[in-house]
Scaffold this active site. Structure first.
Site, PDB file in Angstrom:
ATOM      1  CE  LYS A  54      -3.757  -2.502   2.123  1.00 21.62           C
ATOM      2  NZ  LYS A  54      -4.434  -2.959   3.339  1.00 21.62           N
ATOM      3  CD  GLN A  98      -3.237  -4.669   6.492  1.00 26.35           C
ATOM      4  OE1 GLN A  98      -3.135  -3.652   5.819  1.00 26.35           O
ATOM      5  NE2 GLN A  98      -3.898  -5.729   6.074  1.00 26.35           N
ATOM      6  CG  ASP A 121      -9.449  -0.187   5.192  1.00 24.33           C
ATOM      7  OD1 ASP A 121      -9.267  -0.413   3.980  1.00 24.33           O
ATOM      8  OD2 ASP A 121      -8.741  -0.668   6.094  1.00 24.33           O
TER       9      ASP A 121
END
Ligand code: NDP
Length: 294
Positions: A54, A98, A121
């Site tokens: 990412k 994460q 997200d």
């Protein structure tokens, strides 16, 4: 009939190029560079690899990434303090924690603590709630489901009025994909581990989205001729010809499915590359929102 192959790698590269252009334009016009904070707890190799990927893709499009690597034994309070500081930092537009987090941490509380305007997200309960409600739109669409929808659109699949079957009902893939499809006016059936006859559903489907994590479970004889098949699954299959001893396959048996489907995503180079592309797009969107609010 052999299906059209939907090339996720190519489509993701197009999206990445669009984001890069928009980031450059933002910098030229406002002197502002979007920033994405990544929060990694512990040293799980898969999670570390995802975060590195990412960050690398952020750098490619000119998005600044701010990495936080935290010890595996961090307390809930200390982790929420990191998130609170990132919430308050005007240089941070998106916050990506994460997942999965180590089991002593309350994942839901951490996701709840992310500022709604930085939830790139798309997992904040308010975002998911807005996704579920008629007439409301989330601020951010969860990245993998967003990628699935873009692949359907780019492949020219008619979504409105289509019979769509989603295999899997997880919070991060199956459920949001189903909600997006119904928002786009498909008639949606969600199948899961208790579904009695999966094939009876998939055989009637114009669109099948497979997100179950069971390798090559959906075979060509389970599909309606001409349907569009989006394979989200990532599974390992033994392959002695490969250096690492395995290769990646999806939830769909590609070889038999491509003889029946009208269009299909491969694994790899299907949904996988789309997830990060949509994260970049969401981060740009967060920066747009921040600029609009200043
Ligand atoms: P989860 O394990 O969280 O969810 C799996 C879902 O599949 C559950 O709803 C489960 O049902 C259902 N399921 C499991 N076995 C069966 C079965 N035999 N028949 C029907 N349904 C079944 O997985 P995720 O949603 O997180 O991920 C799904 C797949 O997608 C994985 O392979 C994962 O690696 C991949 N993935 C890929 C991404 C990408 O970027 N390409 C991103 C995220 C995930 P129940 O609810 O009843 O338990």
């Amino acid at each position: 009939m052999t299906a059209k192959i939907i090339n996720g790698q190519e489509i993701a590269a197009e999206i990445q190029a669009e984001v890069q252009e928009a980031v450059e334009a933002m910098q030229a016009k406002y002197g502002y560079v979007p920033g994405l904070a990544t929060v990694l707890v512990g040293e799980d190799p898969a999670s570390s690899t995802y975060v590195r990927m990412k960050q690398k893709r952020c750098a490619e499009v000119g998005i600044r990434s701010i990495g936080h690597s935290l010890p595996a034994d961090i307390t809930q309070g200390d982790l929420e303090k990191v998130v609170a500081d990132l919430n308050a930092d005007p240089e941070v537009n998106g916050i990506l924690v994460q997942l999965p987090l180590p089991s002593h941490l309350d994942e839901e509380a951490v996701l709840n603590s992310i500022d709604l305007g930085k939830d790139v997200d798309g997992f904040h309960p308010v975002n998911i709630g807005r996704l579920a409600m008629k007439g409301r739109d989330p601020l951010f669409i969860p990245c993998t489901p967003y990628g699935v929808m873009v692949l359907l659109e780019k492949s020219g699949t008619q979504i409105s009025g289509a019979e769509a079957v989603v295999l899997g009902r997880s919070n991060i893939v199956g459920l949001p994909v189903a909600m997006l499809l119904q928002k786009a006016n498909a008639t949606v059936t969600i199948c899961h581990s208790r579904t009695k006859d999966l094939a009876a559903h998939t055989r009637n489907a114009d669109i099948v989205v497979a997100a179950i994590g069971r390798r090559e479970m959906v075979t060509g004889d389970m599909l309606k001729p001409g349907s569009t098949v989006i394979d989200v699954g990532i599974n390992q299959k033994e392959d002695p010809t490969k250096k690492r001893g395995y290769r990646l396959v999806g939830d769909v048996d590609f070889d038999s499915a491509k003889e029946v489907a009208g269009a299909i995503t491969p694994v790899p180079r299907g949904v996988g590359p789309m997830t990060i592309a949509m994260l970049l797009k969401n981060t740009l969107h967060a920066a747009d929102l921040a600029l609009a609010n200043n």
